[in-house]
Design a protein around this motif. Structure first.
Motif, PDB file in Angstrom:
ATOM      1  N   GLU A  66       0.834  -1.205   0.000  1.00  0.00           N
ATOM      2  CA  GLU A  66       0.000   0.000   0.000  1.00  0.00           C
ATOM      3  C   GLU A  66       0.869   1.255   0.000  1.00  0.00           C
ATOM      4  O   GLU A  66       0.585   2.210  -0.727  1.00  0.00           O
ATOM      5  CB  GLU A  66      -0.939   0.005   1.199  1.00  0.00           C
ATOM      6  CG  GLU A  66      -2.052  -1.007   1.095  1.00  0.00           C
ATOM      7  CD  GLU A  66      -2.960  -0.988   2.301  1.00  0.00           C
ATOM      8  OE1 GLU A  66      -2.512  -0.647   3.409  1.00  0.00           O
ATOM      9  OE2 GLU A  66      -4.145  -1.315   2.117  1.00  0.00           O
ATOM     10  N   GLY A 112       2.232   1.690  -3.313  1.00  0.00           N
ATOM     11  CA  GLY A 112       1.158   2.152  -4.194  1.00  0.00           C
ATOM     12  C   GLY A 112       0.859   3.629  -4.019  1.00  0.00           C
ATOM     13  O   GLY A 112       0.643   4.350  -4.997  1.00  0.00           O
ATOM     14  N   LEU A 126      -2.269   1.043  -8.864  1.00  0.00           N
ATOM     15  CA  LEU A 126      -3.355   0.064  -8.885  1.00  0.00           C
ATOM     16  C   LEU A 126      -2.816  -1.359  -8.806  1.00  0.00           C
ATOM     17  O   LEU A 126      -3.408  -2.217  -8.139  1.00  0.00           O
ATOM     18  CB  LEU A 126      -4.212   0.251 -10.137  1.00  0.00           C
ATOM     19  CG  LEU A 126      -5.121   1.478 -10.124  1.00  0.00           C
ATOM     20  CD1 LEU A 126      -5.742   1.699 -11.494  1.00  0.00           C
ATOM     21  CD2 LEU A 126      -6.198   1.342  -9.073  1.00  0.00           C
ATOM     22  N   MET A 149      -2.041  -2.104  -5.206  1.00  0.00           N
ATOM     23  CA  MET A 149      -3.264  -2.306  -4.432  1.00  0.00           C
ATOM     24  C   MET A 149      -3.918  -3.645  -4.775  1.00  0.00           C
ATOM     25  O   MET A 149      -4.426  -4.345  -3.891  1.00  0.00           O
ATOM     26  CB  MET A 149      -4.253  -1.159  -4.666  1.00  0.00           C
ATOM     27  CG  MET A 149      -3.744   0.206  -4.278  1.00  0.00           C
ATOM     28  SD  MET A 149      -3.091   0.293  -2.597  1.00  0.00           S
ATOM     29  CE  MET A 149      -2.382   1.925  -2.634  1.00  0.00           C
ATOM     30  N   ASN A 150      -3.884  -4.012  -6.064  1.00  0.00           N
ATOM     31  CA  ASN A 150      -4.435  -5.308  -6.460  1.00  0.00           C
ATOM     32  C   ASN A 150      -3.672  -6.454  -5.804  1.00  0.00           C
ATOM     33  O   ASN A 150      -4.279  -7.431  -5.342  1.00  0.00           O
ATOM     34  CB  ASN A 150      -4.406  -5.457  -7.983  1.00  0.00           C
ATOM     35  CG  ASN A 150      -5.411  -4.559  -8.682  1.00  0.00           C
ATOM     36  OD1 ASN A 150      -6.404  -4.144  -8.093  1.00  0.00           O
ATOM     37  ND2 ASN A 150      -5.139  -4.241  -9.931  1.00  0.00           N
ATOM     38  N   SER A 180      -7.105  -1.744   1.997  1.00  0.00           N
ATOM     39  CA  SER A 180      -6.613  -1.888   0.621  1.00  0.00           C
ATOM     40  C   SER A 180      -7.675  -1.469  -0.390  1.00  0.00           C
ATOM     41  O   SER A 180      -7.362  -0.864  -1.427  1.00  0.00           O
ATOM     42  CB  SER A 180      -6.178  -3.331   0.358  1.00  0.00           C
ATOM     43  OG  SER A 180      -5.092  -3.679   1.182  1.00  0.00           O
ATOM     44  N   TYR A 181      -8.926  -1.774  -0.097  1.00  0.00           N
ATOM     45  CA  TYR A 181     -10.015  -1.361  -0.994  1.00  0.00           C
ATOM     46  C   TYR A 181     -10.177   0.163  -0.976  1.00  0.00           C
ATOM     47  O   TYR A 181     -10.398   0.788  -2.008  1.00  0.00           O
ATOM     48  CB  TYR A 181     -11.330  -2.049  -0.613  1.00  0.00           C
ATOM     49  CG  TYR A 181     -11.313  -3.525  -0.876  1.00  0.00           C
ATOM     50  CD1 TYR A 181     -11.621  -4.040  -2.134  1.00  0.00           C
ATOM     51  CD2 TYR A 181     -10.974  -4.418   0.135  1.00  0.00           C
ATOM     52  CE1 TYR A 181     -11.594  -5.399  -2.379  1.00  0.00           C
ATOM     53  CE2 TYR A 181     -10.947  -5.788  -0.098  1.00  0.00           C
ATOM     54  CZ  TYR A 181     -11.249  -6.270  -1.361  1.00  0.00           C
ATOM     55  OH  TYR A 181     -11.221  -7.625  -1.596  1.00  0.00           O
ATOM     56  N   ARG A 184      -7.277   1.563  -2.977  1.00  0.00           N
ATOM     57  CA  ARG A 184      -7.461   1.347  -4.411  1.00  0.00           C
ATOM     58  C   ARG A 184      -8.556   2.277  -4.940  1.00  0.00           C
ATOM     59  O   ARG A 184      -8.445   2.805  -6.052  1.00  0.00           O
ATOM     60  CB  ARG A 184      -7.799  -0.120  -4.703  1.00  0.00           C
ATOM     61  CG  ARG A 184      -7.852  -0.400  -6.209  1.00  0.00           C
ATOM     62  CD  ARG A 184      -7.985  -1.863  -6.523  1.00  0.00           C
ATOM     63  NE  ARG A 184      -9.311  -2.372  -6.175  1.00  0.00           N
ATOM     64  CZ  ARG A 184      -9.684  -3.638  -6.378  1.00  0.00           C
ATOM     65  NH1 ARG A 184      -8.846  -4.522  -6.899  1.00  0.00           N
ATOM     66  NH2 ARG A 184     -10.894  -4.025  -6.040  1.00  0.00           N
ATOM     67  N   ARG A 207      -8.339   4.758  -8.109  1.00  0.00           N
ATOM     68  CA  ARG A 207      -9.336   4.677  -9.182  1.00  0.00           C
ATOM     69  C   ARG A 207     -10.060   6.015  -9.362  1.00  0.00           C
ATOM     70  O   ARG A 207     -10.355   6.422 -10.481  1.00  0.00           O
ATOM     71  CB  ARG A 207     -10.338   3.561  -8.881  1.00  0.00           C
ATOM     72  CG  ARG A 207      -9.767   2.187  -9.112  1.00  0.00           C
ATOM     73  CD  ARG A 207     -10.748   1.096  -8.770  1.00  0.00           C
ATOM     74  NE  ARG A 207     -10.342  -0.164  -9.378  1.00  0.00           N
ATOM     75  CZ  ARG A 207     -10.974  -1.308  -9.201  1.00  0.00           C
ATOM     76  NH1 ARG A 207     -12.055  -1.362  -8.425  1.00  0.00           N
ATOM     77  NH2 ARG A 207     -10.555  -2.409  -9.786  1.00  0.00           N
ATOM     78  N   ASP A 257     -15.252  -0.222  -4.666  1.00  0.00           N
ATOM     79  CA  ASP A 257     -14.220  -0.460  -3.654  1.00  0.00           C
ATOM     80  C   ASP A 257     -14.592   0.162  -2.315  1.00  0.00           C
ATOM     81  O   ASP A 257     -14.334  -0.421  -1.258  1.00  0.00           O
ATOM     82  CB  ASP A 257     -12.869   0.101  -4.123  1.00  0.00           C
ATOM     83  CG  ASP A 257     -12.141  -0.840  -5.066  1.00  0.00           C
ATOM     84  OD1 ASP A 257     -12.543  -2.012  -5.197  1.00  0.00           O
ATOM     85  OD2 ASP A 257     -11.142  -0.396  -5.675  1.00  0.00           O
TER      86      ASP A 257
END
Length: 185
Positions: free
Chosen positions: A51, A54, A67, A70-71, A83-84, A87, A91, A103
């Motif tokens: 994270e 990211g 991304l 995060m994925n 994490s969602y 992300r 996004r 998310d």
């Protein structure tokens, strides 16, 4: 030293230093925290490193790399709400608003609407709703985030209610006058 101050004293200090916040809505002043005790500590450390990586990619405007990090984090711990939320932010910056909404819904569900991640997710969703012209939904999300202690959300709730802001301004002015009278002899 902070532990010597009672919760009541903290609320009074919050009112003095932030007179625009709604006085009646001060729940807890402490920053909300997430319960991470159910996650494997090694996996959690790996996810947090991904994270962080990211976030750095996103700050450098390398959104695809952000991304991807995060994925990977979500693959390692699919039930970790932060994490969602992270992300969703990448996004959102990329203009993938529906995916960001999805998310944020997942982050809110996994966090059970509690803790720091829920606070951040409600705030992000409020901003997306505001962008979509959904003022009512936006305000509702800001209120939920404010109840969790999010200061930005609290300020947005105040800004949406001019009467509360006016009352708090008058209270602040009255307290200033009182404090001025106490120091003059």
């Amino acid at each position: 030293m902070d532990s010597d101050i009672s919760t009541s004293d903290k609320k009074v200090l919050q009112i003095v230093f932030n007179p625009n916040l709604p006085v009646g809505n001060l729940e807890d002043i402490e920053e909300p925290v997430d319960d991470e005790s159910s996650f494997d500590p090694e996996k959690l450390a790996t996810v947090k490193n991904l994270e962080l990586k990211g976030v750095k990619h996103a700050e450098a405007n390398r959104l695809e790399d952000a991304l991807e990090c995060m994925n990977q984090a979500i693959e390692i711990l699919p039930d970790y709400p932060a994490s969602y939320n992270n992300r969703a932010q990448a996004r959102r910056i990329k203009g993938l608003n529906q995916e960001a909404y999805d998310d944020l819904e997942k982050a809110i569900t996994l966090s059970k609407g509690k803790g720091r991640t829920a606070s951040l997710a409600f705030t992000q969703r409020a901003l997306l709703r505001k962008l979509d012209g959904n003022e009512e939904g936006s305000l509702e999300d800001f209120k939920l985030a404010a109840q969790l202690g999010n200061q930005f959300a609290k300020q947005q709730v105040v800004n949406a209610n001019p009467y509360a802001a006016l009352c708090n301004k008058m209270l602040s002015e009255a307290m200033e006058k009182l404090s001025g009278n106490c120091t003059k002899e």
